[in-house]
Design a protein around this motif. Structure first.
Motif, PDB file in Angstrom:
ATOM      1  N   ILE A 114       0.847  -1.202   0.000  1.00 14.46           N
ATOM      2  CA  ILE A 114       0.000   0.000   0.000  1.00 14.46           C
ATOM      3  C   ILE A 114       0.883   1.254   0.000  1.00 14.46           C
ATOM      4  N   ALA A 115       1.934   1.234   0.795  1.00 10.92           N
ATOM      5  CA  ALA A 115       2.851   2.380   0.832  1.00 10.92           C
ATOM      6  C   ALA A 115       3.501   2.581  -0.530  1.00 10.92           C
ATOM      7  N   ALA A 116       3.824   1.481  -1.207  1.00 12.30           N
ATOM      8  CA  ALA A 116       4.469   1.589  -2.516  1.00 12.30           C
ATOM      9  C   ALA A 116       3.515   2.165  -3.560  1.00 12.30           C
ATOM     10  N   VAL A 117       2.262   1.704  -3.538  1.00 13.76           N
ATOM     11  CA  VAL A 117       1.272   2.220  -4.493  1.00 13.76           C
ATOM     12  C   VAL A 117       1.072   3.720  -4.268  1.00 13.76           C
ATOM     13  N   ALA A 118       0.918   4.115  -3.007  1.00 14.96           N
ATOM     14  CA  ALA A 118       0.706   5.534  -2.691  1.00 14.96           C
ATOM     15  C   ALA A 118       1.962   6.343  -3.002  1.00 14.96           C
ATOM     16  N   GLY A 119       3.120   5.720  -2.806  1.00 13.24           N
ATOM     17  CA  GLY A 119       4.381   6.411  -3.019  1.00 13.24           C
ATOM     18  C   GLY A 119       4.580   6.847  -4.460  1.00 13.24           C
ATOM     19  N   GLU A 120       3.973   6.118  -5.389  1.00 15.42           N
ATOM     20  CA  GLU A 120       4.081   6.482  -6.814  1.00 15.42           C
ATOM     21  C   GLU A 120       3.565   7.879  -7.070  1.00 15.42           C
ATOM     22  N   MET A 121       2.563   8.294  -6.283  1.00 15.41           N
ATOM     23  CA  MET A 121       1.957   9.611  -6.502  1.00 15.41           C
ATOM     24  C   MET A 121       2.296  10.579  -5.371  1.00 15.41           C
ATOM     25  N   GLY A 122       3.055  10.116  -4.430  1.00 15.90           N
ATOM     26  CA  GLY A 122       3.273  10.919  -3.224  1.00 15.90           C
ATOM     27  C   GLY A 122       4.544  11.737  -3.219  1.00 15.90           C
ATOM     28  N   GLY A 123       5.287  11.734  -4.323  1.00 17.06           N
ATOM     29  CA  GLY A 123       6.490  12.557  -4.394  1.00 17.06           C
ATOM     30  C   GLY A 123       7.416  12.329  -3.206  1.00 17.06           C
ATOM     31  N   GLU A 124       7.669  13.425  -2.499  1.00 18.66           N
ATOM     32  CA  GLU A 124       8.621  13.383  -1.388  1.00 18.66           C
ATOM     33  C   GLU A 124       7.971  12.947  -0.071  1.00 18.66           C
ATOM     34  N   THR A 125       6.695  12.689  -0.075  1.00 24.92           N
ATOM     35  CA  THR A 125       5.992  12.337   1.164  1.00 24.92           C
ATOM     36  C   THR A 125       6.644  11.134   1.844  1.00 24.92           C
ATOM     37  N   ARG A 126       6.903  11.280   3.137  1.00 24.51           N
ATOM     38  CA  ARG A 126       7.500  10.189   3.893  1.00 24.51           C
ATOM     39  C   ARG A 126       6.403   9.193   4.282  1.00 24.51           C
ATOM     40  N   ILE A 127       6.479   7.997   3.787  1.00 28.88           N
ATOM     41  CA  ILE A 127       5.471   6.970   4.101  1.00 28.88           C
ATOM     42  C   ILE A 127       6.151   5.768   4.754  1.00 28.88           C
ATOM     43  N   GLU A 128       5.807   5.518   6.005  1.00 29.18           N
ATOM     44  CA  GLU A 128       6.336   4.349   6.707  1.00 29.18           C
ATOM     45  C   GLU A 128       5.269   3.254   6.706  1.00 29.18           C
ATOM     46  N   SER A 129       5.705   2.010   6.535  1.00 27.28           N
ATOM     47  CA  SER A 129       4.743   0.907   6.576  1.00 27.28           C
ATOM     48  C   SER A 129       5.094  -0.031   7.725  1.00 27.28           C
ATOM     49  N   VAL A 130       4.079  -0.474   8.438  1.00 29.25           N
ATOM     50  CA  VAL A 130       4.323  -1.334   9.592  1.00 29.25           C
ATOM     51  C   VAL A 130       3.200  -2.375   9.709  1.00 29.25           C
ATOM     52  N   VAL A 132      -7.937   1.816   3.797  1.00 25.14           N
ATOM     53  CA  VAL A 132      -6.500   1.982   3.992  1.00 25.14           C
ATOM     54  C   VAL A 132      -5.754   2.297   2.693  1.00 25.14           C
ATOM     55  N   LEU A 133      -6.103   1.621   1.596  1.00 30.72           N
ATOM     56  CA  LEU A 133      -5.330   1.892   0.371  1.00 30.72           C
ATOM     57  C   LEU A 133      -5.740   3.218  -0.274  1.00 30.72           C
ATOM     58  N   GLU A 134      -7.019   3.386  -0.517  1.00 25.16           N
ATOM     59  CA  GLU A 134      -7.483   4.616  -1.164  1.00 25.16           C
ATOM     60  C   GLU A 134      -7.154   5.832  -0.307  1.00 25.16           C
ATOM     61  N   GLY A 135      -7.321   5.676   1.001  1.00 22.67           N
ATOM     62  CA  GLY A 135      -7.029   6.781   1.917  1.00 22.67           C
ATOM     63  C   GLY A 135      -5.557   7.154   1.879  1.00 22.67           C
ATOM     64  N   THR A 136      -4.694   6.151   1.808  1.00 21.33           N
ATOM     65  CA  THR A 136      -3.251   6.428   1.776  1.00 21.33           C
ATOM     66  C   THR A 136      -2.867   7.146   0.481  1.00 21.33           C
ATOM     67  N   VAL A 137      -3.457   6.740  -0.637  1.00 22.80           N
ATOM     68  CA  VAL A 137      -3.176   7.409  -1.910  1.00 22.80           C
ATOM     69  C   VAL A 137      -3.604   8.874  -1.827  1.00 22.80           C
ATOM     70  N   ASN A 138      -4.829   9.113  -1.366  1.00 20.02           N
ATOM     71  CA  ASN A 138      -5.309  10.496  -1.224  1.00 20.02           C
ATOM     72  C   ASN A 138      -4.387  11.306  -0.309  1.00 20.02           C
ATOM     73  N   ALA A 139      -4.039  10.690   0.828  1.00 19.77           N
ATOM     74  CA  ALA A 139      -3.225  11.392   1.817  1.00 19.77           C
ATOM     75  C   ALA A 139      -1.846  11.717   1.249  1.00 19.77           C
ATOM     76  N   ALA A 140      -1.268  10.769   0.500  1.00 21.85           N
ATOM     77  CA  ALA A 140       0.073  10.976  -0.049  1.00 21.85           C
ATOM     78  C   ALA A 140       0.076  12.145  -1.025  1.00 21.85           C
ATOM     79  N   VAL A 141      -0.961  12.207  -1.854  1.00 22.91           N
ATOM     80  CA  VAL A 141      -1.052  13.311  -2.826  1.00 22.91           C
ATOM     81  C   VAL A 141      -1.233  14.634  -2.087  1.00 22.91           C
ATOM     82  N   THR A 142      -2.141  14.659  -1.110  1.00 25.54           N
ATOM     83  CA  THR A 142      -2.416  15.893  -0.371  1.00 25.54           C
ATOM     84  C   THR A 142      -1.172  16.384   0.368  1.00 25.54           C
ATOM     85  N   ALA A 143      -0.396  15.434   0.894  1.00 24.10           N
ATOM     86  CA  ALA A 143       0.773  15.810   1.700  1.00 24.10           C
ATOM     87  C   ALA A 143       1.841  16.515   0.865  1.00 24.10           C
TER      88      ALA A 143
END
Lengths: 234, 126
Positions: free
Chosen positions: B17-33, B92-103
């Motif tokens: 999920i972090a990897a999918v969101a990371g594609e659109m999240g630019g510099e956004t720091r995304i940790e997965s646990v 979790v997935l859709e929300g993370t993508v949205n959040a990554a873009v917004t961030a």
């Protein structure tokens, strides 16, 4: 070491032993309506908690309970960590002045409050709350209204928890992993309510050993607090 | 910059999920646990707290979660952490993508990122 502290350390060890004994039974219950990890999680977590509290330099009740809770939080990978462990940590300050009837009631109420708050569960959701609510209410009433000795009150509370466990069998789960099963959860006993009963049974055993044992344990069948019926385990 | 933490019962799922969101999240720091720390499925509060610390760049963290215990353990982690962190009540997935873009917006705050993550609740797919 205070007698109370010694009793709480002994209680954590007794719970750890019991949950190890019940490991496969709890896992079987959890396999039917959950993710089959409750037996292993509880046995492993409480074993670690027993080790941690045995190493405390000053095992006063509050410190013992807090240490047990923190250990569960870090050792149990799942909802049992925050529900059983986090609630112990949260309620532990109620035992700052040791264990009396009054602090035991406060501890039980605060523990219940945290479990319900964290899990957002109510009676009838087929969770540990179904055992805890009748147990805590019975304990409080027995102490505060019936003026019973704490150990006798705890005995009634354990009986009430047993009825709560039985109550989880014919109802449909509304919280936790079992709720995904919908109607298929009916007919199965809730593992969380069951382990809660086991923990309380061990507390009663240790309290009976360390506390001032009542002259005669109350007869549940004739008690005004707990009406008719036999309490069945398992 | 607001950071993100993805919490799943499975470390593999959280990583994906972090990897999918990371594609659109630019510099956004995304940790997965994820996982119970013993190689099985589950979530552990201490591990989530560590991920929150790692994701924080000083502007706070939004936490995305999957099922039941992920929510409870994330709550415990947030209560014990010093970081300004909140849980987004979102898929979790859709929300993370949205959040990554917004961030990635220079104006992003913990609240605006959470709000956009939660906007994913209403997404229709057909």
């Amino acid at each position: 070491m205070s007698d109370d502290g010694e009793a709480v350390v002994a209680a954590v060890a007794a719970v750890a032993d019991r949950l190890e004994t019940e490991r496969s039974h709890l896992t079987d219950l959890d396999s039917a309506i959950g993710d089959a990890d409750h037996g292993g999680n509880m046995a492993r977590g409480w074993a670690a908690a027993a080790e941690a509290v045995a190493e405390l330099d000053e095992p006063e009740p509050m410190a013992v309970v807090k240490t047990a809770g923190k250990t569960l939080l870090s050792e149990v990978g799942g909802a049992s960590g925050p529900l059983y462990g986090g609630s112990l940590v949260f309620a532990s300050p109620e035992l700052e002045d040791g264990i009396t009837a009054e602090t035991a009631v406060a501890f039980a109420e605060t523990y219940l409050e945290k479990v319900q708050d964290r899990g957002d569960a109510r009676v009838g959701d087929k969770t540990m709350v179904d055992a805890l609510v009748p147990a805590v209410h019975t304990f409080k009433k027995s102490v505060e209204v019936d003026d019973m000795e704490p150990v006798a009150a705890l005995s009634k509370a354990v009986a009430a928890a047993g009825r709560g466990v039985d109550f989880t069998v014919p109802i449909r789960a509304s919280k936790g992993r079992a709720s995904y099963l919908g109607w298929r959860s009916v007919g199965h006993q809730d593992p969380g309510a069951t382990s809660t009963l086991y923990i309380m049974e061990e507390l009663l055993d240790v309290a009976t050993e360390y506390g001032e044992a009542p002259e005669e344990l109350p007869d549940h069948a004739e008690s005004p607090t707990i009406p008719d019926g036999e309490v069945t385990e398992d | 910059m607001v950071g993100l933490v993805v919490v799943s019962h499975s470390q593999t799922a959280a990583d994906g999920i972090a990897a999918v969101a990371g594609e659109m999240g630019g510099e956004t720091r995304i940790e997965s646990v994820g996982g119970d720390g013993q190689g099985g499925f589950g979530t552990v509060a201490d591990d989530i707290e560590a991920a929150i610390e790692a994701a924080d760049g000083g502007d706070g963290v939004v936490v995305l979660v999957d099922l039941g215990s992920a929510v409870m353990n994330a709550e415990v982690a947030i209560e014990s952490s010093e970081v300004d962190a909140v849980i987004a009540d979102a898929p979790v997935l859709e929300g993370t993508v949205n959040a990554a873009v917004t961030a990635t917006s220079p104006k992003a705050t913990v609240e605006s990122v959470r709000e956009q993550a939660e906007a994913a609740r209403g997404v229709e797919k057909l």
